[in-house]
Design an enzyme around this catalytic site. Structure first.
Site: not given
Lengths: 529, 529
Positions: A92, A151, A392, A473-474
Site C-alpha cells: 500500500y 502476518d 507487490h 479497505y486500504r
C-alpha cells in the site's frame, strides 16, 4: 487532483530553512536527505526509477516533544509531513507520502513499550514498537498476554492499527481493539482521547469512551494528527489453544465454505479472525513460482490442481481458524465448528490442541504462530514469487461474508489478474459479518512494465468492484483519490465532510495531504485560496 | 457558562417566525407549544416548577426530509434544536435541552424498522423505534435474532446507542454494536458513514469501517448532527441460553467478587454484559421503601441485612450474567464460571438453562428477560421507591474493573447518599476491562427540597470522583459543564478540540448547544462574536 507545484526538492528555500530547524530540534543525524534513505522511506515495492513518491527528507524524532517541535517548524514553513511508525505498509505504498514534496516523519526511534498489563490484558506503546519487538519484550519479561500480530512482524503496532490493519487472534480486528490515544495535533498541541482526557485517569486504556464523542477512530486512516501513544487490548494467554486448518478440494465449493463459516463468525464460535486463501497463497510463502511451474504466464488452473493434489494438507482453498479457553470449552467449540463445516463437500478440518503455557513457536507453522500472537517474517517471501527484487501491490475489497460475494470477487479478480500476466494470489480475511478480499499482484520491481501493469490493474479494478457494491479497505497512494471517488453517496458527502474537518483541524494543510484522498483546501481542485 | 439571553419564549419574534415555517414544513399538528407537551418533553424527573429546561416548542417530524427542512429553517432563524428519539433518558434529564430556549425535535414519529436481518444478525432503524416496538415486531414477524435491550424498554434504540447506553446481551456495549449511520448535518445535508458512503453498498451495516476515518462515534454523545438511521448488530438466537444469578451474603466480599469476575469478562467466558447490584436495587424493582422499612431516613445497614436474610436468592450484592451457544458450550462455560467464582466467600451461583427457541418471557424474571433481549418495564418502579410522583437523577462513573475500585466508589457514594437522605441504590454495569458504577438518587418529584438535594449531591460527587480518578459516563444537563470540566488534561484539550469541530460542522451553533458541555462559539465564555 493537486493544483500546486510540489516542493519536491531540497533546494526549495522554505524546505531548506525548515531542514535547518529540524536539525536543530532533533539532531542533524536524524534528518536524512541522502538518496539511499529517501528511497528506503519511499515505496520500496515500486521500481527505483519511479521517483514520484520519493520524499525530499526523512526525519526520525525520538520523543513526543520532538514531534511537536517538528510540526510547529513545518507549520511555520509550509512544509508537508507524512508520519508513519515503521513505514512498512507492504503493498500500500510502504513509507511513501501521497503528495510529492512531503517530508517523511518516521517514528522508529519512538520505540518505548510504556506498559504491558497482564491483569487487564492490554499494552501501551509508542509508534516505533514493532510486533517483533513487542513479542521479544513480553517473552523476555515473563508476560503472559498474547498481543495480536499481522502476518509479517516487522510493522508497527500503532501504524498497523491506524491503517485499519488486521491480525488473527481474538483481537484481530485491531482498530476495534484500540483504547485510548495521545495525538500531536497540527498546531503542535497534545490531545488525549477518552478517559485519558482527564489527567491521570486509570481507565484511559480500559474504557473505550469518555464523556462526549469518542475521537480515536477520527485519527485512523486520516491526516488529522500524529498518534504518539496508543493503548491496545490483548488476549490473556488461554489455558488451551486449538489452531485449526480447513482444506477444500475443489474451488467450486468455496461459496459453501464461506456460507458455513458465517454463523460461526457472527456468534463467535470461531473466536479469532480466520483467513481463507488460495493454494498459491500457501505456496508463495514457501517458494517461488518457478519452483512449481516452469512455464511463462500465470499457472494454469489444471496445473494448480495437480500441484495441490501432491501436497498433503493443501487444498485449492485453505482456511485457518482458532479457539481459545479452558479445555472443556475449546473441545466443545472445535467439535461444533467441525460439525458445522461438515456440510461443505470435500472439506477436511483438522486441529492441533496446545496448552497456552506450553507453546513452542518452532513447532508451529505460520498460521499456528500468528493465531497465537507470535509474529513471523515468513510471509514476506510472497513478494519473491515472481523472482527478482520482489514487490507487490495490494487490491483489497470489503464484501458481505457470503459465498455469492466470494464467488463474484474471485470471478472478477482471477481472470483480470491472469489477463495482466499475474498469478491470482488471493484470500479472504474474515470478520463477523464481512470479509476483505485481499489480492497481491506480485512482480519483480526491476521489471517496470510488470509493475506498471500491476498498478494499472489495481486502479482499474476499483471502479469495477465499486459498481458491484464493493469498496476498498486500504489503498496505494497512487490509488487513494480513485478509491475515495467511489464513495459517491450524496455527491461525495463523506469526502466533503472529511475536507471540512481537515480545514478545521489542520488549516495550513501540512499533515499528509492526499492521504485517503483527503486534501487540504489549498490543494483541492478548483480551490482559489 | 452561557453569556447570551436565551430565546426561552414563544414571543421571541425569530422563534415565532420559525414556528410558522416549521408548521408549514411538517404540519401544524406536529408543532406543539402547549404547556403540557412542553413539560412532557422537558425533564419529567424534575419538579414541575423548575422550568429552566422547559423547551418553548416540540417538533415531531415524520421523515428524514422533514428533519432536513427543520434544520434549514432553524438555521435561517438562529433557533436552537435538541433532537432525541423517544426522549426518555431517565435520570439524565429526560428530553430536556441543555440550553434554555432550545426547541425539542422529538423523533418518535420516525418509527420505521427498515431492516431486520436474521442471516447477518443486524437491524436498521429510525430513531423513533423503541426496544418494545422492536421486540413486538421481531416476534410478530417470526424473526429469530435477539436485539439487545436496556433495563427499560420504552427508549429508542438509536437514542440509547447515541448516549453510549448499555444492555445485557452479548451486544450490550451498544455503541460498539453500531454499524453505519445516516446523519442530517447542521446545514441540512445528508451524510452516510462507512461503506454507506458508497451508493447502495451492501456492507453499510456489515463492516464497521469504510475508506478513511470512521465517523460513527463522532455523532454519539455529541451535537454535530441528527442521526436519522442506524444499523445495530444483534445476536442470533442461540441454541441454549443460561441466565445466571450470583448472590453474595456479605457486603465485605464485593471486592473479591469483582476481582473474580474480571478475567471472565476479559476472555469473554461470561459472554454478555453483567450487572452487580445492591439488595436495595433488587427490592426497588418490586416495591417501595415503606414496604420494607417504616422509619424515616435511609434504611440502616443492619436492617438491610435482616431484610436480605429473609428473602430467598437475594444477597447484599447480586450479579446476573449469561452464556449463549450450543448445549456443550454453555454447560462448559457455566461450569467454568461457577468454578472461578467459588473463590469468593459466601457466594452462591445458580443458572437456568433454556432452549433459545423455547423462551417464555412470562417464566423469566427481569434479569432473565433483558439478558435474552426481551424488553421490560418493571425497572421503572425503581423511581417510585421514595413514594409520590417518582423521579431520580443518575450519578454514573467509569472505573477500572477491580475490587479495590468497587470498594472506593461505594465508600464514597453510600455515605454521601445517606447523608443527603437517600437510600444507596447502586450497581455496577460490567464491561471487559472497566465498569460503570451507577447510582440512582430517588425522590418524590413533588418534594422540591429532596430533588434539589439529589441534584446537588450529583454535582458535588463529580469533582470528588474525578480526584479519585473516575470520570462520568453520562450526565444530567445541569451537570454537563461540571463533568466536562473534569476532563482537564492539557488545559481541557478535549473540550477545545470538540469546540473546534463544533464550529466547523455547525458554524451557526444551532444543534444542541451545551450538550456534553460542548458549546458553539457564540455561547462560549469570553467569546465576542
Amino acid at each position: 487532483m493537486t493544483t500546486d507545484t510540489p516542493r519536491a526538492d531540497v533546494d526549495d528555500p522554505q524546505l531548506a530553512a525548515a531542514l535547518d530547524e529540524f536539525r536543530a530540534a532533533i539532531g542533524a543525524e536524524h534528518v536524512a536527505t541522502d538518496l539511499e534513505t529517501r528511497h528506503e522511506f519511499s515505496d520500496t515495492y515500486s521500481p527505483r526509477s519511479w521517483t514520484e513518491y520519493l520524499p525530499p527528507a526523512v526525519l526520525q524524532p525520538a520523543t513526543t516533544e520532538e514531534v511537536q517541535e517538528i510540526v510547529r517548524i513545518a507549520s511555520r514553513h509550509g512544509v508537508e509531513l507524512w508520519a508513519n511508525g515503521q513505514g512498512r505498509n507492504n503493498g500500500y505504498g510502504g513509507s511513501a507520502p501521497a503528495h510529492a514534496g512531503t517530508v517523511v516523519v518516521n517514528l522508529r526511534r519512538m520505540n518505548r513499550i510504556l506498559e504491558v498489563n497482564d491483569e487487564f490484558s492490554y499494552v501501551v506503546v509508542e509508534p516505533g514498537v514493532s510486533f517483533n519487538d513487542m513479542y521479544d519484550y513480553t517473552q523476555a519479561n515473563g508476560h503472559t498476554l498474547w498481543v495480536d500480530t499481522p502476518d509479517i512482524g516487522w510493522g508497527s503496532l500503532v501504524g498497523n492499527a491506524l491503517e485499519h490493519g488486521f491480525g488473527y487472534t481474538a483481537h484481530g480486528d485491531r482498530a476495534n481493539s484500540v483504547c485510548g490515544m495521545e495525538i500531536v495535533l497540527p498546531d503542535g498541541s497534545l490531545l488525549r482521547t477518552g478517559m485519558g482526557a482527564m489527567t491521570d485517569n486509570p481507565s484511559w486504556h480500559l474504557s473505550k469512551r469518555g464523556f462526549g464523542p469518542m475521537l480515536d477512530s477520527l485519527f485512523m486512516q486520516s491526516n488529522f494528527g500524529i498518534v504518539t501513544k496508543m493503548g491496545l487490548w490483548c488476549m490473556p494467554q488461554p489455558e488451551y489453544y486449538i489452531t485449526g486448518w480447513v482444506t477444500l478440494e475443489d474451488d467450486e465449493h468455496l461459496p459453501a465454505l464461506l456460507d458455513a463459516v458465517r454463523p460461526l463468525m457472527i456468534d463467535r464460535t470461531i473466536m479469532n479472525y480466520p483467513s481463507v486463501f488460495t493454494a498459491s497463497g500457501a505456496l508463495a510463502v514457501v517458494g517461488k513460482r518457478t519452483d512449481f511451474f516452469p512455464g511463462d504466464g500465470p499457472i494454469p488452473f489444471e496445473v494448480s490442481k495437480a500441484i495441490v493434489a501432491q501436497i498433503p494438507n493443501l487444498g485449492m482453498w485453505n482456511m485457518r481458524f482458532a479457539v481459545y479457553g479452558k479445555e472443556n470449552t475449546v473441545d466443545a467449540q472445535f467439535d461444533n465448528i467441525k460439525a458445522a463445516l461438515s456440510v461443505v463437500p470435500g472439506v477436511e478440518v483438522i486441529g492441533t490442541k496446545i496448552r497456552g503455557d506450553e507453546i513452542d513457536p518452532e513447532s508451529l507453522d505460520q498460521s499456528g504462530k500468528v493465531q497465537a500472537g507470535i509474529p513471523d517474517m515468513q510471509l514476506l517471501n510472497t513478494s519473491s514469487w515472481a523472482g527478482g527484487v520482489g514487490g507487490h501491490i495490494g487490491f483489497s475489497t470489503v464484501l458481505p461474508l457470503t459465498g455469492r460475494d466470494g464467488r463474484r470477487i474471485t470471478d472478477l479478480v482471477r481472470p483480470a489478474s491472469e489477463a495482466a500476466g499475474f498469478d491470482y494470489i488471493g484470500g479472504f480475511l474474515l470478520r463477523e459479518r464481512s470479509m476483505m478480499h485481499v489480492t497481491l499482484m506480485v512482480y519483480d520491481t526491476e521489471d517496470e512494465p510488470a509493475a506498471a501493469r500491476a498498478r494499472d490493474l489495481c486502479a482499474n479494478l476499483v471502479g469495477t468492484a465499486a459498481k458491484m457494491g464493493y469498496g476498498e479497505y486500504r489503498a496505494h497512494p497512487s490509488n487513494m483519490d480513485n478509491v475515495q471517488s467511489t464513495f459517491d453517496y450524496n455527491d461525495h458527502a463523506m469526502r466533503r465532510f472529511y475536507e471540512r474537518l481537515k480545514d478545521a483541524i489542520d488549516p495550513a494543510g501540512i499533515l499528509a495531504p492526499g492521504k485517503q484522498g483527503i486534501w487540504p483546501r489549498r490543494l483541492r481542485d478548483g480551490s482559489a485560496d
